[in-house]
Design a protein around this motif. Structure first.
Motif, PDB file in Angstrom:
ATOM      1  N   LYS A  99       0.602  -1.284  -0.090  1.00  0.00           N
ATOM      2  CA  LYS A  99       0.048   0.086   0.007  1.00  0.00           C
ATOM      3  C   LYS A  99       0.921   1.200  -0.033  1.00  0.00           C
ATOM      4  CE  LYS A  99      -3.953  -2.495   1.527  1.00  0.00           C
ATOM      5  NZ  LYS A  99      -5.055  -2.267   1.484  1.00  0.00           N
ATOM      6  N   SER A 100       1.926   1.265   0.512  1.00  0.00           N
ATOM      7  CA  SER A 100       2.891   2.543   0.644  1.00  0.00           C
ATOM      8  C   SER A 100       4.378   2.017   0.709  1.00  0.00           C
ATOM      9  CB  SER A 100       2.690   3.396   1.787  1.00  0.00           C
ATOM     10  OG  SER A 100       2.814   2.801   2.858  1.00  0.00           O
ATOM     11  N   PRO A 101       5.251   2.670  -0.140  1.00  0.00           N
ATOM     12  CA  PRO A 101       6.722   2.403   0.131  1.00  0.00           C
ATOM     13  C   PRO A 101       7.225   2.295   1.481  1.00  0.00           C
ATOM     14  CG  PRO A 101       6.431   4.513  -1.056  1.00  0.00           C
ATOM     15  CD  PRO A 101       4.946   4.004  -0.840  1.00  0.00           C
ATOM     16  N   VAL A 102       8.240   1.780   1.715  1.00  0.00           N
ATOM     17  CA  VAL A 102       9.111   1.953   2.985  1.00  0.00           C
ATOM     18  C   VAL A 102      10.442   2.361   2.550  1.00  0.00           C
ATOM     19  CG1 VAL A 102       9.936   0.552   4.925  1.00  0.00           C
ATOM     20  CG2 VAL A 102       7.724  -0.164   3.898  1.00  0.00           C
ATOM     21  N   SER A 103      11.101   3.360   3.062  1.00  0.00           N
ATOM     22  CA  SER A 103      12.118   3.918   3.001  1.00  0.00           C
ATOM     23  C   SER A 103      13.185   4.142   4.008  1.00  0.00           C
ATOM     24  CB  SER A 103      11.889   5.358   2.431  1.00  0.00           C
ATOM     25  OG  SER A 103      10.955   5.358   1.419  1.00  0.00           O
ATOM     26  N   PRO A 104      14.082   4.272   3.883  1.00  0.00           N
ATOM     27  CA  PRO A 104      15.388   4.562   4.885  1.00  0.00           C
ATOM     28  C   PRO A 104      14.983   5.569   5.875  1.00  0.00           C
ATOM     29  CG  PRO A 104      16.383   4.528   2.869  1.00  0.00           C
ATOM     30  CD  PRO A 104      14.981   4.642   2.665  1.00  0.00           C
ATOM     31  N   GLY A 105      15.215   4.995   7.331  1.00  0.00           N
ATOM     32  CA  GLY A 105      14.580   6.000   8.299  1.00  0.00           C
ATOM     33  C   GLY A 105      13.244   5.868   8.896  1.00  0.00           C
ATOM     34  N   ASP A 106      12.530   4.815   7.913  1.00  0.00           N
ATOM     35  CA  ASP A 106      11.307   4.275   8.595  1.00  0.00           C
ATOM     36  C   ASP A 106      11.563   3.237   9.842  1.00  0.00           C
ATOM     37  OD1 ASP A 106       9.812   5.820   6.794  1.00  0.00           O
ATOM     38  OD2 ASP A 106       9.632   4.446   5.563  1.00  0.00           O
ATOM     39  N   GLN A 107      10.418   3.209  10.517  1.00  0.00           N
ATOM     40  CA  GLN A 107      10.467   2.296  11.577  1.00  0.00           C
ATOM     41  C   GLN A 107       9.111   1.520  11.380  1.00  0.00           C
ATOM     42  OE1 GLN A 107      10.064   3.869  15.466  1.00  0.00           O
ATOM     43  NE2 GLN A 107      12.220   3.185  15.812  1.00  0.00           N
ATOM     44  N   LEU A 108       9.542   0.066  10.892  1.00  0.00           N
ATOM     45  CA  LEU A 108       8.620  -0.931  10.097  1.00  0.00           C
ATOM     46  C   LEU A 108       7.973  -1.725  11.475  1.00  0.00           C
ATOM     47  CD1 LEU A 108       7.302  -1.560   7.655  1.00  0.00           C
ATOM     48  CD2 LEU A 108       9.041  -3.372   7.359  1.00  0.00           C
ATOM     49  N   ILE A 109       6.470  -1.472  11.809  1.00  0.00           N
ATOM     50  CA  ILE A 109       5.887  -2.235  12.838  1.00  0.00           C
ATOM     51  C   ILE A 109       5.151  -3.364  12.200  1.00  0.00           C
ATOM     52  CG2 ILE A 109       4.328  -2.236  14.685  1.00  0.00           C
ATOM     53  CD1 ILE A 109       6.701  -0.515  15.228  1.00  0.00           C
ATOM     54  N   LEU A 110       5.787  -4.658  12.526  1.00  0.00           N
ATOM     55  CA  LEU A 110       5.156  -5.792  12.141  1.00  0.00           C
ATOM     56  C   LEU A 110       3.980  -6.486  13.031  1.00  0.00           C
ATOM     57  CD1 LEU A 110       8.654  -7.211  11.075  1.00  0.00           C
ATOM     58  CD2 LEU A 110       7.203  -5.844   9.544  1.00  0.00           C
ATOM     59  N   GLU A 111       2.904  -6.586  12.533  1.00  0.00           N
ATOM     60  CA  GLU A 111       2.108  -7.378  13.618  1.00  0.00           C
ATOM     61  C   GLU A 111       1.411  -8.522  12.746  1.00  0.00           C
ATOM     62  OE1 GLU A 111      -0.419  -3.643  15.665  1.00  0.00           O
ATOM     63  OE2 GLU A 111      -0.266  -3.327  13.587  1.00  0.00           O
ATOM     64  N   VAL A 112       1.402  -9.513  13.595  1.00  0.00           N
ATOM     65  CA  VAL A 112       1.088 -10.930  13.130  1.00  0.00           C
ATOM     66  C   VAL A 112       0.087 -11.550  14.044  1.00  0.00           C
ATOM     67  CG1 VAL A 112       2.033 -13.268  12.461  1.00  0.00           C
ATOM     68  CG2 VAL A 112       3.502 -11.038  11.682  1.00  0.00           C
ATOM     69  N   SER A 113      -0.910 -12.211  13.522  1.00  0.00           N
ATOM     70  CA  SER A 113      -1.673 -13.293  14.678  1.00  0.00           C
ATOM     71  C   SER A 113      -1.859 -14.420  13.912  1.00  0.00           C
ATOM     72  CB  SER A 113      -2.998 -12.289  14.967  1.00  0.00           C
ATOM     73  OG  SER A 113      -3.701 -12.136  13.720  1.00  0.00           O
ATOM     74  N   ILE A 114      -2.086 -15.494  14.583  1.00  0.00           N
ATOM     75  CA  ILE A 114      -2.268 -16.623  14.224  1.00  0.00           C
ATOM     76  C   ILE A 114      -3.841 -16.912  13.889  1.00  0.00           C
ATOM     77  CG2 ILE A 114      -2.667 -19.216  15.019  1.00  0.00           C
ATOM     78  CD1 ILE A 114       0.024 -18.585  17.080  1.00  0.00           C
ATOM     79  N   LEU A 115      -4.289 -17.435  12.774  1.00  0.00           N
ATOM     80  CA  LEU A 115      -5.462 -17.377  12.393  1.00  0.00           C
ATOM     81  C   LEU A 115      -5.611 -19.098  12.310  1.00  0.00           C
ATOM     82  CD1 LEU A 115      -5.537 -15.486   9.089  1.00  0.00           C
ATOM     83  CD2 LEU A 115      -6.655 -14.944  11.202  1.00  0.00           C
ATOM     84  N   LEU A 116      -5.026 -19.729  12.121  1.00  0.00           N
ATOM     85  CA  LEU A 116      -5.118 -21.500  12.232  1.00  0.00           C
ATOM     86  C   LEU A 116      -3.987 -22.020  12.521  1.00  0.00           C
ATOM     87  CD1 LEU A 116      -7.038 -23.638  11.393  1.00  0.00           C
ATOM     88  CD2 LEU A 116      -6.090 -23.470   9.010  1.00  0.00           C
ATOM     89  N   ARG A 117      -3.938 -23.281  13.571  1.00  0.00           N
ATOM     90  CA  ARG A 117      -2.867 -24.164  13.401  1.00  0.00           C
ATOM     91  C   ARG A 117      -3.278 -25.420  13.385  1.00  0.00           C
ATOM     92  NH1 ARG A 117       0.599 -24.752  18.930  1.00  0.00           N
ATOM     93  NH2 ARG A 117       2.074 -26.397  18.216  1.00  0.00           N
TER      94      ARG A 117
END
Length: 148
Positions: A99-117
């Motif tokens: 949806k949008s570019p990630v550039s130097p200086g950015d802090q990327l927040i990664l959110e992951v949730s379990i849907l199925l195991r």
């Protein structure tokens, strides 16, 4: 354990430079979700070629960072650490959107949730954002295999 520093991350992931794409676990709820930080710097090895005049983090590496966060969640949920014979493989990547570019200086927040195991397959909802804006999202399916 609700957070993890880089030393704890290195105990739980086999990845190393230049392919380790997570810096800190901000929050983890085993069996449910994880929130991870990736500091994006100009020193990343991919920026000189992608693109020299306008550096952008490749989307495939954002997906890989999300997968590494998912692996941390999986190992934490199982209460184990990978050994030298453990490999986590992608089984599928669905509904990936950038949806949008990630550039130097950015802090990327990664959110992951379990849907199925189920039967050794893990399915996750994953989202990467910068300053509250979604940069990428996908559903990831992975499996843990022992190699001989």
């Amino acid at each position: 354990m609700t957070t993890m520093d880089i030393h704890q991350i290195l105990e739980h992931l086999p990845h190393r430079y230049p392919f380790l794409l997570v810096d800190r676990v901000l929050d983890i709820v085993p069996g449910e979700k994880i929130r991870v930080l990736k500091n994006v710097t100009m020193n990343e090895p991919f920026f000189p070629g992608h693109y020299p005049h306008h550096p952008v983090m490749p989307g495939v590496l954002i997906i890989e960072a999300l997968a590494q966060a998912a692996a941390l969640l999986s190992f934490n949920t199982m209460g184990s650490k990978p050994d030298e014979n453990s490999v986590v493989y992608f089984v599928g990547i669905d509904n990936a959107r950038f949806k949008s570019p990630v550039s130097p200086g950015d802090q990327l927040i990664l959110e992951v949730s379990i849907l199925l195991r189920k039967r050794g397959i893990w399915k996750f909802a994953a989202k990467a954002s910068v300053d509250g804006q979604t940069a990428a999202e996908a559903e990831l399916m992975c499996t843990l295999r022992t190699i001989e």
